[in-house]
Design a protein around this motif. Structure first.
Motif, short mmCIF file in Angstrom:
data_model
loop_
_atom_site.label_atom_id
_atom_site.label_comp_id
_atom_site.label_asym_id
_atom_site.label_seq_id
_atom_site.Cartn_x
_atom_site.Cartn_y
_atom_site.Cartn_z
N ARG A 20 0.83 -1.21 0.00
CA ARG A 20 0.00 0.00 0.00
C ARG A 20 0.87 1.25 0.00
NH1 ARG A 20 -2.87 0.34 4.83
NH2 ARG A 20 -3.70 2.30 4.09
N ILE A 21 1.95 1.25 0.79
CA ILE A 21 2.86 2.40 0.82
C ILE A 21 3.43 2.63 -0.57
CG2 ILE A 21 5.08 3.25 1.69
CD1 ILE A 21 4.42 1.69 4.34
N GLN A 22 3.87 1.56 -1.21
CA GLN A 22 4.45 1.67 -2.56
C GLN A 22 3.42 2.24 -3.54
OE1 GLN A 22 5.60 -2.44 -3.10
NE2 GLN A 22 7.77 -1.94 -2.82
N ASP A 23 2.21 1.71 -3.51
CA ASP A 23 1.16 2.15 -4.45
C ASP A 23 0.83 3.63 -4.26
OD1 ASP A 23 1.08 -0.44 -5.42
OD2 ASP A 23 -0.76 -0.98 -4.38
N VAL A 24 0.64 4.01 -3.00
CA VAL A 24 0.27 5.40 -2.69
C VAL A 24 1.42 6.35 -3.03
CG1 VAL A 24 -0.21 6.99 -0.78
CG2 VAL A 24 -1.54 4.89 -1.01
#
Length: 199
Positions: A20-24
């Motif tokens: 999620r951190i990577q995507d955001v």
């Protein structure tokens, strides 16, 4: 047994948080640029504390490097596979086909890299991408081929890169566009192979 299940669940949750951190982060980098995005903004968009974000990544560059490593792993695998194969037309065409798939799977990252070239050159992923590109070049070109045919093989790679950037805004089915770009890239490799056999 319960502890193991909880541990697995916790590990999966941690893995999902990292993803999620990577995507955001990639979303924000694409929206407002890498330089203008702060860790605080990434944490806010995720609705987590900055400390929670720090648990996974200490810097923006760490996030970007992790995205690059994850999304470019198929390219590393492809280079390793290609080095073990006979140096013939079938291998080269398969490399081009698999590279097209790898680029499609990592399209948001490579579009971000294209639009932020100055920043990328200053970060470690610029050198990592260059290294992978040269690795692919070395298994595509035939060192004994004449220069024109070597250029054709390298151009096949860059045709795939250009296809992701240039054709993304055009009307039409994305898969058909990808297939058309792949056909041109494959033709370039075939022309180079014919040229080296005739010389």
């Amino acid at each position: 047994m319960g502890g193991t299940m909880d541990g697995t669940r916790q590990q999966r949750r941690r893995g999902n948080t990292r993803q999620r951190i990577q995507d955001v982060a990639l979303e924000l980098f694409a929206e407002q640029g890498y330089e203008k995005t702060s860790l605080r903004e990434i944490a806010e968009r995720l609705d987590v504390t900055k400390a929670a974000l720090y648990y996974h990544f200490k810097t923006k560059e760490e996030i970007l490097v992790s995205i690059f490593e994850d999304l470019s792993r198929p390219i590393e695998d492809l280079i390793a596979w290609g080095r073990q194969q006979p140096h013939n037309l079938e291998t080269k065409q398969e490399i081009v086909r698999r590279y097209s798939e790898a680029l499609a799977g990592a399209a948001p990252l490579f579009r971000f890299m294209q639009e932020n070239q100055a920043t990328i050159r200053e970060l470690s992923i610029g050198e990592m991408f260059k290294s992978r590109t040269l690795g692919l070049r070395d298994i595509l070109i035939d060192p004994e081929a004449d220069l024109v045919d070597q250029v054709r093989c390298v151009s096949a790679m860059f045709t795939l890169h250009a296809g992701m950037i240039v054709f993304q805004d055009l009307e039409g089915d994305p898969e058909k566009k990808r297939e058309a770009v792949l056909e041109v890239a494959t033709d370039l490799v075939a022309q180079a192979h014919r040229g080296s056999r005739n010389s």
